[in-house]
Motif scaffolding. Sequence first.
Motif, PDB file in Angstrom:
ATOM      1  N   VAL A 266     -21.280  -4.827 -10.390  1.00  0.00           N
ATOM      2  CA  VAL A 266     -20.164  -4.501 -11.288  1.00  0.00           C
ATOM      3  C   VAL A 266     -19.507  -3.198 -10.842  1.00  0.00           C
ATOM      4  CG1 VAL A 266     -19.518  -3.916 -13.667  1.00  0.00           C
ATOM      5  CG2 VAL A 266     -21.132  -5.780 -13.231  1.00  0.00           C
ATOM      6  N   ALA A 267     -20.321  -2.205 -10.477  1.00  0.00           N
ATOM      7  CA  ALA A 267     -19.781  -0.930 -10.000  1.00  0.00           C
ATOM      8  C   ALA A 267     -18.933  -1.135  -8.749  1.00  0.00           C
ATOM      9  CB  ALA A 267     -20.918   0.049  -9.714  1.00  0.00           C
ATOM     10  N   LYS A 268     -19.412  -1.961  -7.834  1.00  0.00           N
ATOM     11  CA  LYS A 268     -18.668  -2.248  -6.593  1.00  0.00           C
ATOM     12  C   LYS A 268     -17.356  -2.956  -6.915  1.00  0.00           C
ATOM     13  CE  LYS A 268     -19.511  -4.033  -1.923  1.00  0.00           C
ATOM     14  NZ  LYS A 268     -18.141  -4.426  -1.714  1.00  0.00           N
ATOM     15  N   SER A 269     -17.382  -3.868  -7.874  1.00  0.00           N
ATOM     16  CA  SER A 269     -16.159  -4.556  -8.294  1.00  0.00           C
ATOM     17  C   SER A 269     -15.162  -3.569  -8.890  1.00  0.00           C
ATOM     18  CB  SER A 269     -16.474  -5.633  -9.334  1.00  0.00           C
ATOM     19  OG  SER A 269     -17.303  -6.618  -8.780  1.00  0.00           O
ATOM     20  N   SER A 270     -15.652  -2.641  -9.671  1.00  0.00           N
ATOM     21  CA  SER A 270     -14.772  -1.629 -10.258  1.00  0.00           C
ATOM     22  C   SER A 270     -14.166  -0.735  -9.179  1.00  0.00           C
ATOM     23  CB  SER A 270     -15.533  -0.781 -11.281  1.00  0.00           C
ATOM     24  OG  SER A 270     -15.891  -1.563 -12.394  1.00  0.00           O
ATOM     25  N   ALA A 271     -14.919  -0.461  -8.132  1.00  0.00           N
ATOM     26  CA  ALA A 271     -14.366   0.314  -7.010  1.00  0.00           C
ATOM     27  C   ALA A 271     -13.220  -0.465  -6.365  1.00  0.00           C
ATOM     28  CB  ALA A 271     -15.456   0.627  -5.988  1.00  0.00           C
ATOM     29  N   GLY A 272     -13.368  -1.775  -6.242  1.00  0.00           N
ATOM     30  CA  GLY A 272     -12.280  -2.606  -5.723  1.00  0.00           C
ATOM     31  C   GLY A 272     -11.060  -2.556  -6.627  1.00  0.00           C
ATOM     32  N   GLU A 273     -11.305  -2.522  -7.937  1.00  0.00           N
ATOM     33  CA  GLU A 273     -10.203  -2.427  -8.893  1.00  0.00           C
ATOM     34  C   GLU A 273      -9.459  -1.099  -8.718  1.00  0.00           C
ATOM     35  OE1 GLU A 273      -9.422  -2.595 -13.711  1.00  0.00           O
ATOM     36  OE2 GLU A 273     -11.446  -2.919 -12.954  1.00  0.00           O
ATOM     37  N   VAL A 274     -10.190  -0.015  -8.512  1.00  0.00           N
ATOM     38  CA  VAL A 274      -9.554   1.283  -8.271  1.00  0.00           C
ATOM     39  C   VAL A 274      -8.685   1.211  -7.018  1.00  0.00           C
ATOM     40  CG1 VAL A 274      -9.952   3.715  -7.648  1.00  0.00           C
ATOM     41  CG2 VAL A 274     -11.319   2.650  -9.457  1.00  0.00           C
ATOM     42  N   ARG A 275      -9.214   0.612  -5.962  1.00  0.00           N
ATOM     43  CA  ARG A 275      -8.435   0.491  -4.718  1.00  0.00           C
ATOM     44  C   ARG A 275      -7.145  -0.283  -4.950  1.00  0.00           C
ATOM     45  NH1 ARG A 275     -11.991  -2.247  -0.753  1.00  0.00           N
ATOM     46  NH2 ARG A 275     -10.090  -2.452   0.454  1.00  0.00           N
ATOM     47  N   ALA A 276      -7.232  -1.395  -5.657  1.00  0.00           N
ATOM     48  CA  ALA A 276      -6.038  -2.214  -5.915  1.00  0.00           C
ATOM     49  C   ALA A 276      -5.021  -1.447  -6.752  1.00  0.00           C
ATOM     50  CB  ALA A 276      -6.436  -3.515  -6.615  1.00  0.00           C
ATOM     51  N   GLN A 277      -5.501  -0.741  -7.766  1.00  0.00           N
ATOM     52  CA  GLN A 277      -4.592   0.000  -8.634  1.00  0.00           C
ATOM     53  C   GLN A 277      -3.928   1.164  -7.908  1.00  0.00           C
ATOM     54  OE1 GLN A 277      -7.203   0.826 -11.895  1.00  0.00           O
ATOM     55  NE2 GLN A 277      -7.078  -1.271 -12.639  1.00  0.00           N
ATOM     56  N   MET A 278      -4.607   1.717  -6.925  1.00  0.00           N
ATOM     57  CA  MET A 278      -3.991   2.785  -6.143  1.00  0.00           C
ATOM     58  C   MET A 278      -2.790   2.265  -5.352  1.00  0.00           C
ATOM     59  SD  MET A 278      -5.089   5.747  -6.825  1.00  0.00           S
ATOM     60  CE  MET A 278      -4.340   6.628  -5.449  1.00  0.00           C
ATOM     61  N   TYR A 279      -2.815   0.997  -4.950  1.00  0.00           N
ATOM     62  CA  TYR A 279      -1.632   0.416  -4.302  1.00  0.00           C
ATOM     63  C   TYR A 279      -0.459   0.365  -5.277  1.00  0.00           C
ATOM     64  CZ  TYR A 279      -4.053  -0.896  -0.026  1.00  0.00           C
ATOM     65  OH  TYR A 279      -4.729  -0.856   1.169  1.00  0.00           O
ATOM     66  N   VAL A 280      -0.749   0.018  -6.524  1.00  0.00           N
ATOM     67  CA  VAL A 280       0.304   0.007  -7.544  1.00  0.00           C
ATOM     68  C   VAL A 280       0.867   1.412  -7.693  1.00  0.00           C
ATOM     69  CG1 VAL A 280       0.850  -0.411  -9.976  1.00  0.00           C
ATOM     70  CG2 VAL A 280      -0.709  -1.966  -8.759  1.00  0.00           C
ATOM     71  N   ALA A 281      -0.015   2.399  -7.795  1.00  0.00           N
ATOM     72  CA  ALA A 281       0.420   3.789  -7.949  1.00  0.00           C
ATOM     73  C   ALA A 281       1.258   4.238  -6.761  1.00  0.00           C
ATOM     74  CB  ALA A 281      -0.795   4.699  -8.132  1.00  0.00           C
ATOM     75  N   LEU A 282       0.852   3.850  -5.562  1.00  0.00           N
ATOM     76  CA  LEU A 282       1.620   4.203  -4.362  1.00  0.00           C
ATOM     77  C   LEU A 282       2.983   3.520  -4.378  1.00  0.00           C
ATOM     78  CD1 LEU A 282       1.698   5.619  -1.568  1.00  0.00           C
ATOM     79  CD2 LEU A 282       0.778   3.488  -0.609  1.00  0.00           C
ATOM     80  N   ASP A 283       2.989   2.233  -4.670  1.00  0.00           N
ATOM     81  CA  ASP A 283       4.245   1.471  -4.673  1.00  0.00           C
ATOM     82  C   ASP A 283       5.229   1.974  -5.730  1.00  0.00           C
ATOM     83  OD1 ASP A 283       3.129  -0.040  -2.656  1.00  0.00           O
ATOM     84  OD2 ASP A 283       2.670  -1.762  -3.938  1.00  0.00           O
ATOM     85  N   GLN A 284       4.705   2.527  -6.821  1.00  0.00           N
ATOM     86  CA  GLN A 284       5.575   3.032  -7.900  1.00  0.00           C
ATOM     87  C   GLN A 284       5.922   4.504  -7.726  1.00  0.00           C
ATOM     88  OE1 GLN A 284       6.955   0.854 -10.032  1.00  0.00           O
ATOM     89  NE2 GLN A 284       5.841  -0.552  -8.682  1.00  0.00           N
ATOM     90  N   GLY A 285       5.431   5.119  -6.667  1.00  0.00           N
ATOM     91  CA  GLY A 285       5.731   6.527  -6.412  1.00  0.00           C
ATOM     92  C   GLY A 285       4.941   7.493  -7.279  1.00  0.00           C
ATOM     93  N   SER A 286       3.850   7.016  -7.871  1.00  0.00           N
ATOM     94  CA  SER A 286       3.031   7.863  -8.742  1.00  0.00           C
ATOM     95  C   SER A 286       2.074   8.758  -7.968  1.00  0.00           C
ATOM     96  CB  SER A 286       2.226   7.000  -9.723  1.00  0.00           C
ATOM     97  OG  SER A 286       3.101   6.277 -10.558  1.00  0.00           O
ATOM     98  N   VAL A 287       1.806   8.410  -6.715  1.00  0.00           N
ATOM     99  CA  VAL A 287       0.958   9.229  -5.846  1.00  0.00           C
ATOM    100  C   VAL A 287       1.631   9.366  -4.484  1.00  0.00           C
ATOM    101  CG1 VAL A 287      -1.248   8.619  -6.944  1.00  0.00           C
ATOM    102  CG2 VAL A 287      -0.413   7.232  -5.042  1.00  0.00           C
ATOM    103  N   THR A 288       1.288  10.439  -3.798  1.00  0.00           N
ATOM    104  CA  THR A 288       1.776  10.620  -2.432  1.00  0.00           C
ATOM    105  C   THR A 288       0.919   9.806  -1.470  1.00  0.00           C
ATOM    106  OG1 THR A 288       0.318  12.490  -1.957  1.00  0.00           O
ATOM    107  CG2 THR A 288       2.473  13.003  -2.985  1.00  0.00           C
ATOM    108  N   GLN A 289       1.391   9.642  -0.260  1.00  0.00           N
ATOM    109  CA  GLN A 289       0.610   8.931   0.754  1.00  0.00           C
ATOM    110  C   GLN A 289      -0.709   9.656   1.005  1.00  0.00           C
ATOM    111  OE1 GLN A 289       1.344   5.857   2.362  1.00  0.00           O
ATOM    112  NE2 GLN A 289      -0.802   6.107   2.934  1.00  0.00           N
ATOM    113  N   ASP A 290      -0.688  10.988   0.990  1.00  0.00           N
ATOM    114  CA  ASP A 290      -1.920  11.755   1.199  1.00  0.00           C
ATOM    115  C   ASP A 290      -2.923  11.522   0.074  1.00  0.00           C
ATOM    116  OD1 ASP A 290      -1.050  12.815   3.602  1.00  0.00           O
ATOM    117  OD2 ASP A 290      -0.430  14.733   2.730  1.00  0.00           O
ATOM    118  N   GLU A 291      -2.456  11.538  -1.182  1.00  0.00           N
ATOM    119  CA  GLU A 291      -3.348  11.273  -2.314  1.00  0.00           C
ATOM    120  C   GLU A 291      -3.918   9.868  -2.219  1.00  0.00           C
ATOM    121  OE1 GLU A 291      -1.524  13.835  -6.024  1.00  0.00           O
ATOM    122  OE2 GLU A 291      -0.362  12.114  -5.299  1.00  0.00           O
TER     123      GLU A 291
END
Length: 145
Positions: free
Chosen positions: A75-100
């Motif tokens: 479950v923890a590993k699955s949640s880590a995958g969820e974080v990775r996927a959501q970071m793409y959303v954040a990047l695509d929406q301009g909520s984070v920089t490429q470095d972050e």
Amino acid sequence: MEIEVATLRKFEDVKAWQKARELNQAIYTCSNSGLFTRDFALRNQIRRASVSVMSNIAEGFERGGNSEFIQFLAVAKSSAGEVRAQMYVALDQGSVTQDEFSKIQSLTVETSNLIAGFMAYLSSSTMKGQKYRMNDLNKKLGTRN
């Protein structure tokens, strides 16, 4: 991957939990600024997912047996995958920089790899956790838990 199980006395000793804590701190830091603060749904979801990584490692460890621990690690590993996927959303929406994005993705992959390695170790280990050792000891002594 060599793991000395005898030295793991508390969940805070687990390297995967330590890395998950680092990941969680990075998520909270980056989601506390800029556009991320206004996207309540994404901010709350990614925070819940990152907290889930830490929490499931801790909860599984406290169960005391390999089988249950492995389930919680999955479950923890699955949640880590969820974080990775959501970071793409954040990047695509301009909520984070490429470095972050890159920093957090790297932390997430490292955390996931540590969890996977620990799962593999526990799957092949003959040690079954404190709960099972106590049951075996009680059987030998003819006592109950």
